[in-house]
Write an enzyme that holds these catalytic residues in place. Structure first.
Site, short mmCIF file in Angstrom:
data_model
loop_
_atom_site.label_atom_id
_atom_site.label_comp_id
_atom_site.label_asym_id
_atom_site.label_seq_id
_atom_site.Cartn_x
_atom_site.Cartn_y
_atom_site.Cartn_z
N SER A 270 7.60 18.07 17.03
CA SER A 270 8.75 17.35 16.53
C SER A 270 9.61 16.93 17.70
O SER A 270 9.76 17.67 18.68
CB SER A 270 9.56 18.23 15.57
OG SER A 270 10.82 17.67 15.30
N LYS A 276 8.48 23.59 15.42
CA LYS A 276 7.61 23.17 14.33
C LYS A 276 6.16 22.99 14.78
O LYS A 276 5.88 22.64 15.92
CB LYS A 276 8.12 21.85 13.72
CG LYS A 276 9.48 21.98 13.04
CD LYS A 276 9.84 20.69 12.33
CE LYS A 276 8.96 20.48 11.12
NZ LYS A 276 9.31 19.22 10.41
N ASN A 278 3.60 20.91 12.89
CA ASN A 278 3.34 20.06 11.74
C ASN A 278 1.84 19.82 11.52
O ASN A 278 1.10 19.60 12.49
CB ASN A 278 4.01 18.70 11.93
CG ASN A 278 5.52 18.81 12.02
OD1 ASN A 278 6.14 19.57 11.28
ND2 ASN A 278 6.12 18.05 12.94
N ARG A 309 -15.00 -21.57 -8.84
CA ARG A 309 -14.45 -21.15 -7.55
C ARG A 309 -13.06 -20.58 -7.78
O ARG A 309 -12.25 -21.18 -8.47
CB ARG A 309 -14.37 -22.35 -6.59
CG ARG A 309 -13.95 -22.04 -5.14
CD ARG A 309 -15.03 -21.25 -4.40
NE ARG A 309 -16.32 -21.88 -4.51
CZ ARG A 309 -16.77 -22.86 -3.71
NH1 ARG A 309 -16.00 -23.34 -2.74
NH2 ARG A 309 -17.97 -23.36 -3.87
#
Length: 380
Positions: A270, A276, A278, A309
């Site tokens: 982080s 952290k 993550n 088409r």
């Protein structure tokens, strides 16, 4: 040189082998592949002679594929096959071998199909690698008890092997559907309104020869306004994305600090909170996969191809299905990164299980379910 569709989106996904086959450069390059093999097919059945075939191949091989130039030239006719065919005819010593009996949709649809099949090779390899990692988790943790969770609450015990077996089934089914949908992709060669009138009575022979040269299915014979072949691929891609996103979501939740049952081998950091760890790969997987349903919905909406088409609907498919394949490939790649070397904290699982006011007997039956899933996976 690989011209990425989007440097950030593609490169941050990790493995870009599938993305190489989905770029604008690859798409336009496949138009040239179509023209080259169409000339060969026409010569094989006697619609053009050897000198005309040589002239066509020489013009195609010498063609300067400039994406920007072709893109700008496409504006007036609303598709890139028109300026490419025009330029090739202008360069060829004899233009008879360029685009014989074809319409622009034949070239573009076949180019899309070739892009998807080429991208499907590394994508299926990645899906196989993900399934192998899940099989390892199933076997290693067949009898590792953990608390099951329903509606966000602790429920009755299960095993992590059983959880991984559920993940495996959720990916294996869509992967098999995608493999078959890609294998069944057909060539497109119908001519102006799908009647093959311009090369009568050799149209069907050219069609079948072209399918063989490109290793594509020969049916449906004309699918200018029958978009089901691409829909099968699109829905299978979206299902694959949904399957891997479910796993990523579970990994993110089980990696939460207060749960700590899983931890990626290389968690992300982080910029503001250095403590952290993550589950960054799982988070990225979720982000890529989350885009797939809307892209698949656009493909379904484009089934409204009017008369012989599509009006805008056909044009919407070209970037959409390539983007769908690319974002699905990135999602699978990021899930593989999340699962590869993931730490299973059996102590935390035991701790969280011990905190649950429930019997642990049900976990004992989960191993049989794991065995059944693995047996089914082997059969497929």
């Amino acid at each position: 040189m690989f011209l990425s569709r989007s440097d950030y989106s593609d490169l941050s996904g990790g493995d870009t082998r599938a993305h190489r086959e989905l770029s604008d450069e690859a798409f336009l390059g496949q138009l040239l592949i179509f023209e080259k093999h169409l000339a060969t097919a026409a010569a094989t059945v006697g619609v053009i002679d050897g000198a005309q075939l040589t002239a066509a191949h020489d013009a195609i091989e010498d063609f300067d594929l400039d994406v920007a130039v072709i893109s700008r030239a496409s504006a007036s006719g609303a598709n890139p096959a028109i300026p490419i065919a025009k330029a090739l005819k202008a360069e060829a010593a004899d233009p008879a071998g360029i685009h014989p009996g074809a319409t622009s949709q034949d070239a573009i649809d076949t180019a899309l199909v070739l892009c998807l099949k080429a991208a499907g090779v590394p994508l299926q390899e990645l899906l196989g690698a993900v399934q192998n990692l899940l099989v390892q988790l199933c076997r290693q943790h067949r009898d590792t008890p953990m608390i099951g969770r329903t509606l966000g609450q602790q429920a009755t015990p299960t095993t992590f092997g059983a959880v991984a077996a559920g993940w495996l089934e959720g990916v294996a089914g869509p992967a098999a559907e995608l493999r078959q949908a890609l294998a069944d992709l057909p060539v497109q060669y119908g001519g102006a309104t799908g009647t093959l009138a311009a090369t009568y009575p050799h149209g069907l022979a050219i069609h079948d020869e072209l399918a063989g040269l490109l290793d594509l299915a020969a049916t449906p014979i004309v699918w200018h306004t029958n978009r089901y072949p691409l829909i099968r691929v699109a829905t299978a891609l979206a299902a694959v994305a949904g399957g891997v996103r479910k796993i990523a979501g579970d990994i993110v939740w089980l990696s939460a600090s207060e749960i700590s049952e899983l931890r990626e081998a290389a968690p992300g950091g982080s910029s503001a909170m250095p403590h952290k760890a993550n589950p960054a790969a799982a988070v990225a997987c979720d982000g890529y996969a989350r885009r797939a349903p809307a892209l698949a919905a656009t493909m379904l909406d484009a089934m409204d191809s009017r008369h012989q088409r599509g009006v805008g609907s056909w044009h919407a498919e070209w970037p959409t299905i390539r983007e769908l394949a690319a974002t699905t490939a990135s999602a699978v790649t990021r899930l593989h990164a999340s699962l590869d070397g993931i730490t299973v904290n059996t102590s935390a699982m035991a701790r969280n299980l011990g905190q649950a006011a429930t019997s642990s007997q049900s976990a004992g039956h989960a191993g049989e379910l794991v065995d059944a899933v693995l047996d089914t996976w082997k059969e497929n």
